[in-house]
Design an enzyme around this catalytic site. Structure first.
Site, PDB file in Angstrom:
ATOM      1  N   GLN A 143       9.020  -1.622 -11.831  1.00  0.00           N
ATOM      2  CA  GLN A 143       7.884  -2.379 -11.310  1.00  0.00           C
ATOM      3  C   GLN A 143       6.896  -1.441 -10.632  1.00  0.00           C
ATOM      4  OE1 GLN A 143       8.848  -4.634  -7.753  1.00  0.00           O
ATOM      5  NE2 GLN A 143       7.371  -6.217  -8.282  1.00  0.00           N
ATOM      6  N   GLY A 144       5.724  -1.270 -11.207  1.00  0.00           N
ATOM      7  CA  GLY A 144       4.737  -0.343 -10.635  1.00  0.00           C
ATOM      8  C   GLY A 144       3.605  -1.063  -9.934  1.00  0.00           C
ATOM      9  N   TYR A 145       3.843  -1.471  -8.713  1.00  0.00           N
ATOM     10  CA  TYR A 145       2.808  -2.137  -7.915  1.00  0.00           C
ATOM     11  C   TYR A 145       2.251  -1.203  -6.849  1.00  0.00           C
ATOM     12  CZ  TYR A 145       3.965  -6.946  -9.493  1.00  0.00           C
ATOM     13  OH  TYR A 145       4.156  -8.100 -10.201  1.00  0.00           O
ATOM     14  N   SER A 146       3.149  -0.701  -5.986  1.00  0.00           N
ATOM     15  CA  SER A 146       2.713  -0.026  -4.753  1.00  0.00           C
ATOM     16  C   SER A 146       2.055   1.314  -5.041  1.00  0.00           C
ATOM     17  CB  SER A 146       3.912   0.217  -3.833  1.00  0.00           C
ATOM     18  OG  SER A 146       4.598  -0.975  -3.615  1.00  0.00           O
ATOM     19  N   GLU A 174      10.655 -12.493  -7.457  1.00  0.00           N
ATOM     20  CA  GLU A 174      11.294 -11.391  -6.733  1.00  0.00           C
ATOM     21  C   GLU A 174      11.882 -11.892  -5.412  1.00  0.00           C
ATOM     22  OE1 GLU A 174       8.717  -8.067  -5.631  1.00  0.00           O
ATOM     23  OE2 GLU A 174      10.478  -6.776  -5.477  1.00  0.00           O
ATOM     24  N   SER A 195       7.299  -7.335   3.162  1.00  0.00           N
ATOM     25  CA  SER A 195       8.059  -7.007   4.374  1.00  0.00           C
ATOM     26  C   SER A 195       8.232  -8.270   5.220  1.00  0.00           C
ATOM     27  CB  SER A 195       7.314  -5.945   5.183  1.00  0.00           C
ATOM     28  OG  SER A 195       6.147  -6.515   5.750  1.00  0.00           O
ATOM     29  N   GLU A 203       7.430  -8.717   8.140  1.00  0.00           N
ATOM     30  CA  GLU A 203       6.220  -8.976   8.939  1.00  0.00           C
ATOM     31  C   GLU A 203       5.172  -9.698   8.082  1.00  0.00           C
ATOM     32  OE1 GLU A 203       7.681  -5.941   8.737  1.00  0.00           O
ATOM     33  OE2 GLU A 203       8.660  -5.975  10.694  1.00  0.00           O
TER      34      GLU A 203
HETATM   35  C1  LIG Z   1      13.750   0.905  -1.238  1.00  0.00           C
HETATM   36  C2  LIG Z   1      12.388   0.495  -1.689  1.00  0.00           C
HETATM   37  C3  LIG Z   1      12.162   0.170  -3.011  1.00  0.00           C
HETATM   38  C4  LIG Z   1      10.898  -0.169  -3.461  1.00  0.00           C
HETATM   39  N1  LIG Z   1      10.720  -0.440  -4.787  1.00  0.00           N
HETATM   40  C5  LIG Z   1       9.464  -0.708  -5.232  1.00  0.00           C
HETATM   41  C6  LIG Z   1       9.231  -0.924  -6.622  1.00  0.00           C
HETATM   42  O1  LIG Z   1      10.158  -0.903  -7.439  1.00  0.00           O
HETATM   43  N2  LIG Z   1       7.964  -1.135  -7.036  1.00  0.00           N
HETATM   44  C7  LIG Z   1       6.897  -1.178  -6.183  1.00  0.00           C
HETATM   45  O2  LIG Z   1       5.781  -1.397  -6.614  1.00  0.00           O
HETATM   46  N3  LIG Z   1       7.093  -0.984  -4.846  1.00  0.00           N
HETATM   47  C8  LIG Z   1       8.341  -0.753  -4.356  1.00  0.00           C
HETATM   48  N4  LIG Z   1       8.540  -0.533  -3.011  1.00  0.00           N
HETATM   49  C9  LIG Z   1       7.388  -0.500  -2.110  1.00  0.00           C
HETATM   50  C10 LIG Z   1       7.249  -1.730  -1.220  1.00  0.00           C
HETATM   51  O3  LIG Z   1       6.738  -2.795  -1.922  1.00  0.00           O
HETATM   52  C11 LIG Z   1       6.351  -1.306  -0.033  1.00  0.00           C
HETATM   53  O4  LIG Z   1       7.108  -0.435   0.739  1.00  0.00           O
HETATM   54  C12 LIG Z   1       5.903  -2.462   0.799  1.00  0.00           C
HETATM   55  O5  LIG Z   1       4.928  -3.170   0.133  1.00  0.00           O
HETATM   56  C13 LIG Z   1       5.357  -2.006   2.159  1.00  0.00           C
HETATM   57  O6  LIG Z   1       4.332  -1.059   2.001  1.00  0.00           O
HETATM   58  P1  LIG Z   1       4.385   0.342   2.757  1.00  0.00           P
HETATM   59  O7  LIG Z   1       5.696   0.942   2.558  1.00  0.00           O
HETATM   60  O8  LIG Z   1       3.194   1.099   2.358  1.00  0.00           O
HETATM   61  O9  LIG Z   1       4.299  -0.015   4.303  1.00  0.00           O
HETATM   62  P2  LIG Z   1       2.995  -0.399   5.108  1.00  0.00           P
HETATM   63  O10 LIG Z   1       2.217  -1.417   4.392  1.00  0.00           O
HETATM   64  O11 LIG Z   1       2.316   0.824   5.547  1.00  0.00           O
HETATM   65  O12 LIG Z   1       3.635  -1.126   6.361  1.00  0.00           O
HETATM   66  C14 LIG Z   1       4.263  -0.438   7.430  1.00  0.00           C
HETATM   67  C15 LIG Z   1       4.750  -1.451   8.435  1.00  0.00           C
HETATM   68  O13 LIG Z   1       3.676  -2.208   8.951  1.00  0.00           O
HETATM   69  C16 LIG Z   1       3.905  -3.578   8.752  1.00  0.00           C
HETATM   70  N5  LIG Z   1       2.629  -4.245   8.483  1.00  0.00           N
HETATM   71  C17 LIG Z   1       1.722  -3.904   7.536  1.00  0.00           C
HETATM   72  N6  LIG Z   1       0.682  -4.746   7.599  1.00  0.00           N
HETATM   73  C18 LIG Z   1       0.941  -5.633   8.577  1.00  0.00           C
HETATM   74  C19 LIG Z   1       0.240  -6.774   9.110  1.00  0.00           C
HETATM   75  N7  LIG Z   1      -0.943  -7.156   8.644  1.00  0.00           N
HETATM   76  N8  LIG Z   1       0.832  -7.463  10.105  1.00  0.00           N
HETATM   77  C20 LIG Z   1       2.039  -7.085  10.595  1.00  0.00           C
HETATM   78  N9  LIG Z   1       2.727  -6.030  10.132  1.00  0.00           N
HETATM   79  C21 LIG Z   1       2.188  -5.317   9.134  1.00  0.00           C
HETATM   80  C22 LIG Z   1       4.847  -3.644   7.586  1.00  0.00           C
HETATM   81  O14 LIG Z   1       5.581  -4.842   7.595  1.00  0.00           O
HETATM   82  C23 LIG Z   1       5.727  -2.449   7.837  1.00  0.00           C
HETATM   83  O15 LIG Z   1       6.695  -2.751   8.781  1.00  0.00           O
HETATM   84  C24 LIG Z   1       9.814  -0.210  -2.551  1.00  0.00           C
HETATM   85  C25 LIG Z   1      10.033   0.090  -1.211  1.00  0.00           C
HETATM   86  C26 LIG Z   1      11.303   0.449  -0.770  1.00  0.00           C
HETATM   87  C27 LIG Z   1      11.502   0.761   0.671  1.00  0.00           C
END
Ligand SMILES: Cc1cc2nc3c(=O)[nH]c(=O)nc-3n(C[C@H](O)[C@H](O)[C@H](O)COP(=O)(O)OP(=O)(O)OC[C@H]3O[C@@H](n4cnc5c(N)ncnc54)[C@H](O)[C@@H]3O)c2cc1C
Lengths: 384, 356
Positions: A128-131, A246, A367, A369
């Site tokens: 899954q390529g989203y992030s 998901e 997440s 949050e």
């Molecule tokens: C083990 C693992 C597997 C993953 N696998 C995939 C995958 O297969 N494909 C894919 O596309 N992505 C994947 N991801 C990525 C995942 O979707 C992102 O980590 C997630 O969307 C959070 O983005 P970020 O890590 O950039 O954190 P950030 O967005 O930078 O957030 C950091 C912190 O701030 C909090 N936060 C952010 N915005 C707010 C707000 N407005 N209010 C309150 N709190 C907030 C978040 O909850 C978090 O605690 C994976 C991540 C992990 C850890």
């Protein structure tokens, strides 16, 4: 053991069904590893995937017309419970639990015919390529650039944190096909093979020291126009639908349920399983798990009836992931010095591994949050 | 205390904190710590010698015994600084051995240990969660931190009503790797090959274990302070939705809650150290230490867990430093007794639990 058809299976009462599933798993599970505390790679879980595939048991929730078992929610739960009870490994299931159900609802007939059978046979393993580095919680800020070149797009940019991209031969991505307008608009849902020229994968070592997620780079990667799911520029809607699947998948009680069984085994190994303090927390977790199962069942029922999955599914994901985390917190609390070990303390007991496995479940798939924000705004209608 | 004495003490604590710079790089960089991870013996002997030269290993011993004659407040201040930098050299465990050797009047192993020229570790633990040395003649001794780095081991051994102290050299403990990149060792006591150092160190053992528990709490305090500071920095820098993460009120509340935990831990640890220095003994001492250690263990797990959560996916990578704090906390939160063990001990020892 008898090989029952899906109709014969459906005719069994719940106990009979459970016994049948249990017996089959015990007789056919092909791997050495049970109760793994990390995701296994494809080369490790492939035999199990293929065994389930041959049996026709890979996709209990898919409709039968697409090769699924078409089970009702209660029986899907029984299957999950029996897999967890035995400690069966999780397979590379992105195609099974996320992309597949999404395609069934939103893809063209041709795309369904092309991709679903290959998921079921294990020929295609999806990721899954989203992030992206700057589009995590704020997913709609994604920038993977898809330039229109007539009969194909050309992709340039980067995805990151892609689970098991190093195992996959296909990836579905959200790419920006149109830069005007709201950031949720102009995103398309594209499918492409990982061996397309210009795709590179860099594994990232996670906290548990495994190369479980990856960065994926796109350098002038060509994607034919028929590889878009649904309408061009409307990919956000399909992505949201997939996020619903998901969240149901992550909301499955399997991790909490196997975690709780591990907690109990750990308490016994530590000589604490008769202590009142342990029994009280164990009772609490057991009851919470039962509540979670009831909630999960109601979502699976809704899925089965083809009802839309709304923003309230956030609740299910929060409940499961946070319960799982608290169960593994409790493991560390009772494990004494074993809490810090790098390898399992004994076969099948690895409190530190379980604890680390539980950590990211409140980060990915929305997440905790962000899901609470969604609840507050979209379910409770509180002002922005 | 008159104002001047209070000031002097504060100055002494500042000095000891500053002195940590001998082993902690000025920018707090974790490169050295990373470099030692998953290596054997897992510590830098030169750093251990510096710790000896600074008088840290015998910090708590009276000057007559070759120590620095300083209090628990100083020991905790120092350990807090080491915790900030995740220093892997086992000062808490080494200081515990120094206490036992000094109590036993040993002249063979103590000087080299105090000088940091050798590492002597005490093989006291016989179950996974404990703060007592049963001293069984046969029972395996477990969870000896950084055991592969030690030249000698001390074995407390129950003899009638007394707890005798033995020393063995040249044994190779079995080791298991730990999440922080270190290891723990175990060994079977071989008393035939051991030298009897002293007939009874029971009192000293109990005191040394309490001081080690409190010292571990101080190390955890430093660890969580640094981890929290790094998390606040991240919340200020990282942008999502066009704003710094730290501007979201939900995250502001989380940070505020973690700050509360830090402040409570500091009050508990520093309070316990001050009372021990003022002469608290017996049950009073045990209750103070247990309160501090239970708080520090729970707060450290919470702060480090949430730090990873607040970093998002990058927090779950090995290459980013924040996870090092979580994984160190996993290893030492239960060292010298888990929070549950200390809660139970607190109920046995506090004079008016709940009212106090
Ligand atoms: C083990 C693992 C597997 C993953 N696998 C995939 C995958 O297969 N494909 C894919 O596309 N992505 C994947 N991801 C990525 C995942 O979707 C992102 O980590 C997630 O969307 C959070 O983005 P970020 O890590 O950039 O954190 P950030 O967005 O930078 O957030 C950091 C912190 O701030 C909090 N936060 C952010 N915005 C707010 C707000 N407005 N209010 C309150 N709190 C907030 C978040 O909850 C978090 O605690 C994976 C991540 C992990 C850890």
């Amino acid at each position: 053991m008898q090989d029952l058809s899906l109709d014969e299976l459906a005719a069994l009462d719940e106990d009979g069904f459970r016994r049948h599933v249990r017996g089959w798993i015990e007789a056919n599970y092909p791997l050495e590893v049970r109760h793994p505390t990390r995701r296994l790679h494809w080369h490790e879980n492939r035999p199990w995937y293929l065994a389930l595939s041959r049996k026709g048991w890979l996709t209990p929730g898919w409709p039968r017309e697409y090769g699924g078992m078409g089970l009702d929610a209660a029986r899907q739960l029984v299957m999950i419970e029996e897999m967890e009870r035995f400690g069966a490994a999780r397979v590379n299931d992105m195609g099974l639990v996320m992309l597949g159900p999404m395609l069934i609802r939103h893809a063209s007939e041709e795309q369904k015919r092309r991709f679903l059978p290959r998921i079921l046979s294990g020929e295609d393993i999806w990721c899954q390529g989203y992030s992206e580095p700057n589009a995590g919680s704020d997913l709609a800020a994604l920038r993977l650039d898809a330039a229109d070149e007539g009969d194909h797009w050309v992709l340039n940019g980067q995805k990151t944190w892609i689970t098991l991209a190093n195992d996959a031969n296909w990836i579905f991505v959200l790419a920006r096909t149109n830069k005007g307008g709201r950031k949720q608009e102009g995103i398309s849902f594209l499918l492409l093979p990982m061996d397309s020229p210009g795709v590179t994968v860099r594994p990232i070592v996670n906290l548990d020291l495994h190369d479980e997620f990856c960065e994926v780079f796109f350098d002038n990667v060509r994607v034919p126009k028929d590889m878009v799911v649904g309408e061009v520029d409307k990919g956000w809607n399909y992505a949201k639908a997939l996020l619903g699947f998901e969240r149901i998948a992550i909301g499955s009680p399997k991790l909490s349920s196997s975690g709780l069984a591990r907690l109990r085994a750990l308490a016994a190994a530590m000589g604490k399983d008769k202590e009142p303090a342990f029994l009280d927390s164990y009772a609490r977790f057991s009851m919470e798990l039962a509540d979670l199962k009831a909630l999960y069942e109601s979502y699976v029922e809704r899925l089965k009836r083809g009802e839309p999955i709304g923003p309230d599914v956030s609740i299910l994901k929060i409940v499961q992931t946070e319960l799982f985390q608290r169960i593994t917190d409790a493991m560390l609390e009772i494990a004494g010095g074993n809490a810090g070990l790098l390898e399992p303390m004994e076969e099948g007991l690895h409190p530190a591994g379980s604890f680390l496995l539980a950590r990211p479940s409140t980060i990915f798939g929305g997440s905790s949050e962000i899901l609470r924000n969604i609840l507050a705004r979209s379910v409770l209608d509180l002002p922005a | 205390m008159p104002a001047t004495a209070t000031e002097e003490r504060a100055e002494a604590l500042r000095m000891i904190r500053d002195s940590a710079a001998v082993v902690v790089p000025p920018d707090g960089g974790l490169g050295r710590v990373r470099g030692l991870r998953f290596t054997l013996p897992g510590i830098d002997p030169a750093v251990w010698r510096s710790m000896g030269a600074m008088g840290w290993i015998g910090l708590r011993l009276p000057e007559e015994a070759g120590g620095a004659g300083l209090g628990m407040a100083e020991a905790c201040a120092l350990l807090e600084e080491l915790g900030r930098a995740l220093v892997p050299e086992p000062l808490v465990a080494g200081a515990l051995s120094a206490r036992l050797l000094a109590a036993g009047g040993d002249t063979a192993l103590l000087p080299a240990l105090l000088a940091g020229e050798s590492l002597v570790l005490t093989a006291w633990q016989q179950s996974a969660d404990s703060l007592e040395a049963p001293g069984d003649r046969e029972g395996a001794r477990l969870f000896i931190p950084m055991a592969a780095a030690a030249q000698a081991f001390l074995l407390p051994v129950r003899e009638g009503g007394a707890l005798a102290l033995y020393a063995v050299e040249g044994v190779r403990p079995e080791t298991r790797r730990t999440q922080d990149g270190g290891h723990v060792g175990s060994l079977l006591p071989d008393l035939a090959a051991a030298r009897r150092v002293a007939p009874n160190v029971g009192e000293a053992m109990a005191l040394a274990l309490d001081e080690a528990a409190l010292g571990t709490a101080a190390y955890l305090l430093g660890l969580m302070e640094r981890c929290f500071a790094m998390t606040l920095d991240y919340l200020r820098q990282r942008q999502q939705f066009g704003k710094p993460l730290g501007s979201f009120q939900a995250l502001q509340h989380r940070a505020a809650d973690l700050k509360i935990q830090l402040v409570l831990t500091r009050a508990s640890v520093e309070g316990a150290a001050a009372e021990l220095d003022a002469g608290a003994t017996g049950d009073a001492r045990r209750a103070l230490v247990s309160r501090a250690k239970a708080r520090a263990a729970e707060a450290a797990m919470r702060v480090t867990r949430e730090a990873v959560q607040l970093h998002g996916a990058i927090g779950y990578t090995d290459e980013y430093d924040i996870g090092l704090f979580l994984r160190k906390a996993m290893v030492i939160a239960n060292a010298f007794g888990s929070a549950a063990l200390h809660r139970a001990r607190y109920m046995r020892c506090a004079s008016h639990p709940g009212a106090a």
